[in-house]
Scaffold this motif. Structure first.
Motif, PDB file in Angstrom:
ATOM      1  N   ILE A 116      36.477  38.668  11.489  1.00  0.00           N
ATOM      2  CA  ILE A 116      37.150  39.375  12.579  1.00  0.00           C
ATOM      3  C   ILE A 116      36.438  39.012  13.869  1.00  0.00           C
ATOM      4  CG2 ILE A 116      37.801  41.606  13.543  1.00  0.00           C
ATOM      5  CD1 ILE A 116      37.699  42.747  10.696  1.00  0.00           C
ATOM      6  N   ALA A 117      37.136  38.322  14.763  1.00  0.00           N
ATOM      7  CA  ALA A 117      36.562  37.929  16.050  1.00  0.00           C
ATOM      8  C   ALA A 117      37.359  38.551  17.179  1.00  0.00           C
ATOM      9  CB  ALA A 117      36.579  36.412  16.197  1.00  0.00           C
ATOM     10  N   LEU A 118      36.685  38.781  18.293  1.00  0.00           N
ATOM     11  CA  LEU A 118      37.359  39.184  19.524  1.00  0.00           C
ATOM     12  C   LEU A 118      37.022  38.165  20.594  1.00  0.00           C
ATOM     13  CD1 LEU A 118      39.087  41.230  21.071  1.00  0.00           C
ATOM     14  CD2 LEU A 118      36.968  42.476  21.620  1.00  0.00           C
ATOM     15  N   THR A 119      38.067  37.658  21.246  1.00  0.00           N
ATOM     16  CA  THR A 119      37.866  36.719  22.341  1.00  0.00           C
ATOM     17  C   THR A 119      38.356  37.344  23.643  1.00  0.00           C
ATOM     18  OG1 THR A 119      40.033  35.603  22.192  1.00  0.00           O
ATOM     19  CG2 THR A 119      38.290  34.821  20.728  1.00  0.00           C
ATOM     20  N   HIS A 120      37.748  36.911  24.733  1.00  0.00           N
ATOM     21  CA  HIS A 120      38.163  37.337  26.069  1.00  0.00           C
ATOM     22  C   HIS A 120      38.316  36.090  26.913  1.00  0.00           C
ATOM     23  CE1 HIS A 120      37.608  38.939  30.215  1.00  0.00           C
ATOM     24  NE2 HIS A 120      38.376  39.902  29.741  1.00  0.00           N
ATOM     25  N   GLU A 121      39.536  35.868  27.409  1.00  0.00           N
ATOM     26  CA  GLU A 121      39.839  34.644  28.163  1.00  0.00           C
ATOM     27  C   GLU A 121      39.395  33.412  27.370  1.00  0.00           C
ATOM     28  OE1 GLU A 121      41.697  34.744  30.606  1.00  0.00           O
ATOM     29  OE2 GLU A 121      41.412  36.597  31.755  1.00  0.00           O
ATOM     30  N   ASN A 122      39.675  33.451  26.067  1.00  0.00           N
ATOM     31  CA  ASN A 122      39.386  32.355  25.131  1.00  0.00           C
ATOM     32  C   ASN A 122      37.903  32.151  24.831  1.00  0.00           C
ATOM     33  OD1 ASN A 122      42.102  31.674  24.680  1.00  0.00           O
ATOM     34  ND2 ASN A 122      42.133  30.376  26.502  1.00  0.00           N
ATOM     35  N   GLU A 123      37.047  33.019  25.318  1.00  0.00           N
ATOM     36  CA  GLU A 123      35.623  32.967  24.971  1.00  0.00           C
ATOM     37  C   GLU A 123      35.380  33.951  23.824  1.00  0.00           C
ATOM     38  OE1 GLU A 123      31.585  31.964  25.068  1.00  0.00           O
ATOM     39  OE2 GLU A 123      33.230  31.045  26.192  1.00  0.00           O
ATOM     40  N   GLY A 127      31.862  39.034  16.940  1.00  0.00           N
ATOM     41  CA  GLY A 127      32.237  38.600  15.602  1.00  0.00           C
ATOM     42  C   GLY A 127      31.717  39.535  14.535  1.00  0.00           C
ATOM     43  N   VAL A 128      32.539  39.737  13.510  1.00  0.00           N
ATOM     44  CA  VAL A 128      32.144  40.468  12.305  1.00  0.00           C
ATOM     45  C   VAL A 128      32.497  39.591  11.108  1.00  0.00           C
ATOM     46  CG1 VAL A 128      32.541  42.488  10.837  1.00  0.00           C
ATOM     47  CG2 VAL A 128      32.458  42.749  13.331  1.00  0.00           C
ATOM     48  N   VAL A 129      31.532  39.378  10.232  1.00  0.00           N
ATOM     49  CA  VAL A 129      31.724  38.599   9.012  1.00  0.00           C
ATOM     50  C   VAL A 129      31.333  39.497   7.848  1.00  0.00           C
ATOM     51  CG1 VAL A 129      30.927  36.612   7.685  1.00  0.00           C
ATOM     52  CG2 VAL A 129      31.295  36.396  10.149  1.00  0.00           C
ATOM     53  N   SER A 130      32.316  39.890   7.045  1.00  0.00           N
ATOM     54  CA  SER A 130      32.056  40.835   5.962  1.00  0.00           C
ATOM     55  C   SER A 130      32.320  40.174   4.620  1.00  0.00           C
ATOM     56  CB  SER A 130      32.945  42.079   6.119  1.00  0.00           C
ATOM     57  OG  SER A 130      32.474  43.115   5.285  1.00  0.00           O
ATOM     58  N   ALA A 131      31.268  40.071   3.805  1.00  0.00           N
ATOM     59  CA  ALA A 131      31.322  39.384   2.513  1.00  0.00           C
ATOM     60  C   ALA A 131      30.989  40.379   1.402  1.00  0.00           C
ATOM     61  CB  ALA A 131      30.354  38.215   2.499  1.00  0.00           C
ATOM     62  N   PRO A 132      31.949  41.202   0.994  1.00  0.00           N
ATOM     63  CA  PRO A 132      31.641  42.293   0.070  1.00  0.00           C
ATOM     64  C   PRO A 132      31.183  41.841  -1.307  1.00  0.00           C
ATOM     65  CG  PRO A 132      34.019  42.073   0.374  1.00  0.00           C
ATOM     66  CD  PRO A 132      33.372  41.201   1.399  1.00  0.00           C
ATOM     67  N   ALA A 133      31.662  40.698  -1.779  1.00  0.00           N
ATOM     68  CA  ALA A 133      31.234  40.225  -3.091  1.00  0.00           C
ATOM     69  C   ALA A 133      29.782  39.749  -3.070  1.00  0.00           C
ATOM     70  CB  ALA A 133      32.156  39.112  -3.586  1.00  0.00           C
ATOM     71  N   ALA A 226      40.219  27.469  14.455  1.00  0.00           N
ATOM     72  CA  ALA A 226      39.667  28.525  15.300  1.00  0.00           C
ATOM     73  C   ALA A 226      39.410  29.802  14.517  1.00  0.00           C
ATOM     74  CB  ALA A 226      40.611  28.806  16.468  1.00  0.00           C
ATOM     75  N   TYR A 227      40.299  30.147  13.585  1.00  0.00           N
ATOM     76  CA  TYR A 227      40.109  31.382  12.824  1.00  0.00           C
ATOM     77  C   TYR A 227      38.943  31.285  11.843  1.00  0.00           C
ATOM     78  CZ  TYR A 227      43.394  28.614   9.999  1.00  0.00           C
ATOM     79  OH  TYR A 227      44.021  27.590   9.337  1.00  0.00           O
ATOM     80  N   ASP A 228      38.500  30.058  11.511  1.00  0.00           N
ATOM     81  CA  ASP A 228      37.315  29.877  10.683  1.00  0.00           C
ATOM     82  C   ASP A 228      36.026  30.084  11.469  1.00  0.00           C
ATOM     83  OD1 ASP A 228      38.659  28.935   8.256  1.00  0.00           O
ATOM     84  OD2 ASP A 228      39.048  27.075   9.361  1.00  0.00           O
ATOM     85  N   LEU A 229      36.083  29.894  12.783  1.00  0.00           N
ATOM     86  CA  LEU A 229      34.873  29.771  13.589  1.00  0.00           C
ATOM     87  C   LEU A 229      34.687  30.836  14.657  1.00  0.00           C
ATOM     88  CD1 LEU A 229      35.095  25.904  14.190  1.00  0.00           C
ATOM     89  CD2 LEU A 229      33.923  27.104  12.322  1.00  0.00           C
ATOM     90  N   ALA A 230      35.766  31.486  15.078  1.00  0.00           N
ATOM     91  CA  ALA A 230      35.671  32.392  16.228  1.00  0.00           C
ATOM     92  C   ALA A 230      34.705  33.544  15.987  1.00  0.00           C
ATOM     93  CB  ALA A 230      37.055  32.923  16.595  1.00  0.00           C
ATOM     94  N   ALA A 231      34.634  34.058  14.762  1.00  0.00           N
ATOM     95  CA  ALA A 231      33.698  35.150  14.470  1.00  0.00           C
ATOM     96  C   ALA A 231      32.271  34.642  14.285  1.00  0.00           C
ATOM     97  CB  ALA A 231      34.148  35.897  13.217  1.00  0.00           C
ATOM     98  N   ILE A 232      32.133  33.354  13.926  1.00  0.00           N
ATOM     99  CA  ILE A 232      30.826  32.777  13.646  1.00  0.00           C
ATOM    100  C   ILE A 232      30.033  32.546  14.929  1.00  0.00           C
ATOM    101  CG2 ILE A 232      29.641  30.792  12.648  1.00  0.00           C
ATOM    102  CD1 ILE A 232      31.195  32.454  10.600  1.00  0.00           C
ATOM    103  N   LYS A 233      30.687  31.966  15.914  1.00  0.00           N
ATOM    104  CA  LYS A 233      30.001  31.524  17.136  1.00  0.00           C
ATOM    105  C   LYS A 233      29.233  32.654  17.835  1.00  0.00           C
ATOM    106  CE  LYS A 233      30.904  28.849  21.396  1.00  0.00           C
ATOM    107  NZ  LYS A 233      30.548  29.825  22.444  1.00  0.00           N
ATOM    108  N   PRO A 234      29.838  33.812  18.110  1.00  0.00           N
ATOM    109  CA  PRO A 234      29.081  34.836  18.833  1.00  0.00           C
ATOM    110  C   PRO A 234      27.920  35.412  18.031  1.00  0.00           C
ATOM    111  CG  PRO A 234      31.241  35.670  18.196  1.00  0.00           C
ATOM    112  CD  PRO A 234      31.250  34.204  17.918  1.00  0.00           C
ATOM    113  N   ILE A 235      28.013  35.407  16.708  1.00  0.00           N
ATOM    114  CA  ILE A 235      26.898  35.917  15.895  1.00  0.00           C
ATOM    115  C   ILE A 235      25.724  34.958  15.961  1.00  0.00           C
ATOM    116  CG2 ILE A 235      26.156  36.598  13.584  1.00  0.00           C
ATOM    117  CD1 ILE A 235      29.078  37.332  12.974  1.00  0.00           C
ATOM    118  N   VAL A 236      25.988  33.664  15.772  1.00  0.00           N
ATOM    119  CA  VAL A 236      24.921  32.668  15.853  1.00  0.00           C
ATOM    120  C   VAL A 236      24.266  32.710  17.233  1.00  0.00           C
ATOM    121  CG1 VAL A 236      24.430  30.187  15.879  1.00  0.00           C
ATOM    122  CG2 VAL A 236      25.900  31.145  14.104  1.00  0.00           C
TER     123      VAL A 236
END
Length: 273
Positions: A116-123, A127-133, A226-236
Protein backbone atom coordinates in the motif's frame (compact mmCIF):
# COMPACT_ATOMS: atom_id res chain seq x y z
CA UNK A 1 15.48 11.36 2.99
CA UNK A 2 15.79 15.00 1.95
CA UNK A 3 12.44 16.74 2.22
CA UNK A 4 11.30 18.70 -0.84
CA UNK A 5 10.16 22.23 -0.10
CA UNK A 6 6.49 21.28 -0.20
CA UNK A 7 6.94 18.64 2.51
CA UNK A 8 6.55 20.79 5.62
CA UNK A 9 5.30 20.01 9.13
CA UNK A 10 1.57 20.16 8.24
CA UNK A 11 2.31 17.77 5.37
CA UNK A 12 4.05 15.36 7.73
CA UNK A 13 1.12 15.59 10.14
CA UNK A 14 -1.26 14.65 7.34
CA UNK A 15 1.01 11.76 6.37
CA UNK A 16 0.83 10.44 9.92
CA UNK A 17 -2.96 10.35 9.56
CA UNK A 18 -2.67 8.61 6.19
CA UNK A 19 -0.27 6.06 7.72
CA UNK A 20 -2.82 5.25 10.40
CA UNK A 21 -5.39 4.58 7.69
CA UNK A 22 -2.98 2.47 5.63
CA UNK A 23 -2.08 0.33 8.65
CA UNK A 24 -5.74 -0.27 9.47
CA UNK A 25 -6.42 -1.27 5.87
CA UNK A 26 -3.39 -3.58 5.93
CA UNK A 27 -4.89 -5.27 9.01
CA UNK A 28 -8.07 -5.95 7.05
CA UNK A 29 -6.13 -7.20 4.04
CA UNK A 30 -4.07 -9.59 6.18
CA UNK A 31 -7.21 -10.93 7.82
CA UNK A 32 -8.55 -11.74 4.36
CA UNK A 33 -5.46 -13.08 2.59
CA UNK A 34 -3.67 -15.14 5.24
CA UNK A 35 -6.45 -17.68 6.00
CA UNK A 36 -6.88 -18.31 2.28
CA UNK A 37 -3.15 -18.82 1.83
CA UNK A 38 -3.13 -21.30 4.71
CA UNK A 39 -6.24 -23.16 3.51
CA UNK A 40 -5.08 -23.16 -0.16
CA UNK A 41 -8.68 -22.30 -1.06
CA UNK A 42 -8.38 -20.53 -4.42
CA UNK A 43 -8.01 -21.07 -8.15
CA UNK A 44 -5.24 -19.76 -10.40
CA UNK A 45 -5.63 -17.94 -13.72
CA UNK A 46 -2.99 -16.53 -16.05
CA UNK A 47 -2.68 -12.96 -17.27
CA UNK A 48 -1.68 -12.00 -20.79
CA UNK A 49 1.85 -11.30 -19.47
CA UNK A 50 2.11 -14.97 -18.37
CA UNK A 51 1.99 -14.21 -14.63
CA UNK A 52 -0.37 -15.87 -12.19
CA UNK A 53 -3.41 -14.21 -10.65
CA UNK A 54 -6.01 -15.56 -8.23
CA UNK A 55 -9.42 -14.45 -7.09
CA UNK A 56 -7.69 -13.63 -3.80
CA UNK A 57 -5.61 -10.97 -5.58
CA UNK A 58 -8.70 -9.44 -7.12
CA UNK A 59 -10.83 -9.58 -3.98
CA UNK A 60 -8.02 -8.25 -1.79
CA UNK A 61 -7.53 -5.29 -4.11
CA UNK A 62 -11.24 -4.53 -4.03
CA UNK A 63 -11.18 -4.67 -0.23
CA UNK A 64 -8.13 -2.39 0.02
CA UNK A 65 -9.24 0.17 -2.57
CA UNK A 66 -12.81 0.37 -1.28
CA UNK A 67 -11.54 0.95 2.26
CA UNK A 68 -9.08 3.67 1.18
CA UNK A 69 -11.43 5.50 -1.18
CA UNK A 70 -14.28 5.08 1.28
CA UNK A 71 -12.34 7.08 3.88
CA UNK A 72 -10.56 9.34 1.38
CA UNK A 73 -13.09 10.02 -1.40
CA UNK A 74 -11.01 12.97 -2.56
CA UNK A 75 -8.02 10.69 -3.27
CA UNK A 76 -7.24 8.66 -6.37
CA UNK A 77 -6.31 4.98 -6.30
CA UNK A 78 -4.66 2.60 -8.72
CA UNK A 79 -4.34 -1.16 -8.32
CA UNK A 80 -2.62 -3.91 -10.26
CA UNK A 81 -5.79 -5.90 -10.90
CA UNK A 82 -8.58 -3.37 -11.40
CA UNK A 83 -6.84 -0.15 -12.39
CA UNK A 84 -8.07 3.32 -11.49
CA UNK A 85 -10.57 4.30 -8.81
CA UNK A 86 -11.47 7.40 -6.82
CA UNK A 87 -10.90 11.01 -7.84
CA UNK A 88 -8.37 10.84 -10.67
CA UNK A 89 -7.82 14.61 -10.56
CA UNK A 90 -6.41 14.42 -7.02
CA UNK A 91 -2.70 15.04 -6.32
CA UNK A 92 -2.97 12.17 -3.82
CA UNK A 93 -2.95 8.64 -5.23
CA UNK A 94 -2.92 5.29 -3.46
CA UNK A 95 -0.98 2.66 -5.42
CA UNK A 96 -1.84 -0.93 -4.55
CA UNK A 97 -0.40 -4.37 -5.18
CA UNK A 98 -2.82 -6.62 -3.29
CA UNK A 99 -0.44 -9.61 -3.33
CA UNK A 100 3.12 -8.97 -4.38
CA UNK A 101 4.63 -12.40 -4.93
CA UNK A 102 1.57 -14.21 -6.27
CA UNK A 103 3.78 -16.89 -7.84
CA UNK A 104 4.97 -17.75 -4.33
CA UNK A 105 1.48 -17.43 -2.87
CA UNK A 106 0.07 -20.05 -5.25
CA UNK A 107 2.94 -22.48 -4.51
CA UNK A 108 2.67 -22.16 -0.74
CA UNK A 109 5.81 -20.03 -0.38
CA UNK A 110 5.25 -17.43 2.37
CA UNK A 111 7.19 -14.61 0.62
CA UNK A 112 4.25 -12.44 -0.45
CA UNK A 113 2.82 -9.17 0.82
CA UNK A 114 0.15 -6.55 0.36
CA UNK A 115 1.75 -3.28 -0.76
CA UNK A 116 0.00 0.00 0.00
CA UNK A 117 1.65 3.22 -1.19
CA UNK A 118 0.57 6.84 -1.13
CA UNK A 119 1.93 9.24 -3.70
CA UNK A 120 1.65 13.02 -3.86
CA UNK A 121 2.16 14.67 -7.24
CA UNK A 122 3.65 11.33 -8.37
CA UNK A 123 6.22 11.29 -5.55
CA UNK A 124 5.98 8.17 -3.36
CA UNK A 125 5.73 9.58 0.16
CA UNK A 126 4.40 6.68 2.24
CA UNK A 127 4.61 2.90 2.06
CA UNK A 128 3.24 -0.08 3.98
CA UNK A 129 4.42 -3.61 3.19
CA UNK A 130 2.52 -6.29 5.09
CA UNK A 131 3.68 -9.91 4.84
CA UNK A 132 1.44 -11.89 7.20
CA UNK A 133 2.74 -15.33 6.23
CA UNK A 134 6.26 -14.17 7.15
CA UNK A 135 4.90 -12.52 10.28
CA UNK A 136 6.32 -9.08 9.51
CA UNK A 137 5.12 -5.66 8.41
CA UNK A 138 7.23 -2.67 7.37
CA UNK A 139 6.29 0.96 6.92
CA UNK A 140 7.90 4.34 6.43
CA UNK A 141 7.53 7.72 4.79
CA UNK A 142 8.58 11.33 4.55
CA UNK A 143 9.27 12.64 8.03
CA UNK A 144 7.90 9.45 9.61
CA UNK A 145 10.96 7.21 9.89
CA UNK A 146 10.94 3.52 9.00
CA UNK A 147 9.74 0.61 11.14
CA UNK A 148 9.22 -3.14 11.21
CA UNK A 149 6.67 -4.97 13.33
CA UNK A 150 6.67 -8.70 14.06
CA UNK A 151 3.64 -10.95 14.51
CA UNK A 152 4.19 -10.66 18.29
CA UNK A 153 3.41 -6.96 18.05
CA UNK A 154 6.97 -5.84 18.75
CA UNK A 155 7.83 -2.74 16.72
CA UNK A 156 11.28 -1.25 16.18
CA UNK A 157 12.77 1.46 14.03
CA UNK A 158 15.01 0.30 11.19
CA UNK A 159 18.01 1.71 9.36
CA UNK A 160 20.24 0.58 6.52
CA UNK A 161 23.70 -0.88 7.09
CA UNK A 162 26.99 1.01 7.23
CA UNK A 163 28.89 -1.36 4.88
CA UNK A 164 31.00 0.64 2.43
CA UNK A 165 32.95 -2.02 0.50
CA UNK A 166 31.33 -4.34 -2.03
CA UNK A 167 33.56 -7.24 -0.99
CA UNK A 168 32.05 -6.95 2.49
CA UNK A 169 28.47 -6.65 1.26
CA UNK A 170 25.55 -9.05 1.21
CA UNK A 171 23.52 -8.64 -1.98
CA UNK A 172 20.22 -10.03 -3.22
CA UNK A 173 19.93 -10.54 -6.98
CA UNK A 174 16.73 -11.39 -8.86
CA UNK A 175 17.76 -12.59 -12.30
CA UNK A 176 15.14 -13.11 -15.00
CA UNK A 177 15.00 -13.22 -18.79
CA UNK A 178 14.69 -9.43 -18.88
CA UNK A 179 18.29 -9.11 -17.77
CA UNK A 180 19.25 -11.51 -20.58
CA UNK A 181 17.41 -9.34 -23.12
CA UNK A 182 19.30 -6.29 -21.87
CA UNK A 183 22.55 -8.19 -22.25
CA UNK A 184 23.34 -7.51 -18.59
CA UNK A 185 23.32 -10.99 -17.04
CA UNK A 186 27.12 -10.99 -16.95
CA UNK A 187 26.93 -7.77 -14.92
CA UNK A 188 24.71 -9.49 -12.34
CA UNK A 189 27.16 -12.37 -12.15
CA UNK A 190 30.04 -9.92 -11.68
CA UNK A 191 28.13 -8.22 -8.86
CA UNK A 192 27.55 -11.56 -7.16
CA UNK A 193 31.18 -12.54 -7.53
CA UNK A 194 32.48 -9.27 -6.13
CA UNK A 195 30.15 -9.29 -3.12
CA UNK A 196 30.89 -11.16 0.06
CA UNK A 197 27.67 -13.13 -0.20
CA UNK A 198 24.81 -13.31 -2.69
CA UNK A 199 21.25 -14.46 -2.16
CA UNK A 200 18.03 -14.34 -4.19
CA UNK A 201 15.29 -13.19 -1.79
CA UNK A 202 13.07 -11.73 -4.50
CA UNK A 203 10.12 -9.35 -4.68
CA UNK A 204 9.49 -6.90 -1.82
CA UNK A 205 11.44 -8.88 0.80
CA UNK A 206 14.91 -8.15 -0.54
CA UNK A 207 14.27 -4.41 -0.39
CA UNK A 208 12.84 -4.60 3.13
CA UNK A 209 15.97 -6.48 4.21
CA UNK A 210 18.01 -3.60 2.79
CA UNK A 211 15.89 -1.16 4.81
CA UNK A 212 16.50 -3.27 7.93
CA UNK A 213 20.25 -3.40 7.34
CA UNK A 214 20.25 -7.17 6.91
CA UNK A 215 21.13 -6.92 3.20
CA UNK A 216 23.26 -4.17 1.72
CA UNK A 217 22.06 -4.20 -1.91
CA UNK A 218 19.01 -5.59 -3.72
CA UNK A 219 18.67 -5.78 -7.51
CA UNK A 220 15.16 -6.59 -8.71
CA UNK A 221 13.96 -8.35 -11.86
CA UNK A 222 13.49 -6.49 -15.11
CA UNK A 223 9.80 -5.88 -15.76
CA UNK A 224 8.62 -4.61 -12.40
CA UNK A 225 5.82 -2.03 -12.36
CA UNK A 226 4.90 1.03 -10.32
CA UNK A 227 2.58 -0.98 -8.07
CA UNK A 228 5.51 -3.31 -7.25
CA UNK A 229 7.75 -0.44 -6.18
CA UNK A 230 5.76 2.56 -4.96
CA UNK A 231 5.47 1.25 -1.38
CA UNK A 232 9.10 0.10 -1.35
CA UNK A 233 10.83 3.36 -2.24
CA UNK A 234 9.68 5.54 0.69
CA UNK A 235 10.47 2.82 3.24
CA UNK A 236 14.01 2.29 1.95
CA UNK A 237 14.59 6.05 1.82
CA UNK A 238 13.11 6.64 5.29
CA UNK A 239 15.54 3.99 6.58
CA UNK A 240 18.42 6.01 5.13
CA UNK A 241 18.88 4.03 1.94
CA UNK A 242 18.85 4.80 -1.78
CA UNK A 243 16.31 3.53 -4.30
CA UNK A 244 16.65 3.99 -8.07
CA UNK A 245 16.23 2.20 -11.37
CA UNK A 246 19.21 0.33 -12.87
CA UNK A 247 20.53 3.54 -14.42
CA UNK A 248 20.47 5.48 -11.16
CA UNK A 249 17.27 7.51 -11.59
CA UNK A 250 15.33 7.87 -8.33
CA UNK A 251 11.92 6.59 -9.45
CA UNK A 252 9.39 3.85 -8.77
CA UNK A 253 7.86 4.19 -12.24
CA UNK A 254 10.46 2.35 -14.34
CA UNK A 255 10.80 -1.37 -14.98
CA UNK A 256 13.95 -1.96 -12.93
CA UNK A 257 14.80 -1.27 -9.29
CA UNK A 258 17.93 -1.22 -7.17
CA UNK A 259 17.95 -0.49 -3.45
CA UNK A 260 21.03 -0.12 -1.28
CA UNK A 261 22.38 1.33 1.93
CA UNK A 262 23.48 4.36 -0.12
CA UNK A 263 27.20 3.84 0.43
CA UNK A 264 27.34 1.15 -2.27
CA UNK A 265 24.83 2.56 -4.71
CA UNK A 266 27.12 4.33 -7.17
CA UNK A 267 29.41 1.28 -7.28
CA UNK A 268 26.50 -1.05 -8.04
CA UNK A 269 24.95 1.21 -10.68
CA UNK A 270 28.30 1.63 -12.41
CA UNK A 271 28.76 -2.12 -12.44
CA UNK A 272 25.29 -2.73 -13.87
CA UNK A 273 25.89 -0.18 -16.61
Amino acid sequence: MDLPDQFDKPFEKQLASELDLALRVADAADAFTLPRFIDRDFTVDWKTNATEVTEIDRQAETLIVNALVGERPDHAAFGEEHGAAGDQSSPWRWVIDPIDGTSGFVRGIPVWASLIALTHENEAVLGVVSAPALGFRWWGGVGLGAYVQSHTGTTRSIAVSAVTALDEAQVSITHNSGWDRLGKTDRLVALQQQARRSRGMGDFWQHMLVAEGAMDVAVDAVGVAAYDLAAIKPIVEAAGGTFTDRLGEATYEHDTAVSSNGHLHDTVIALLK
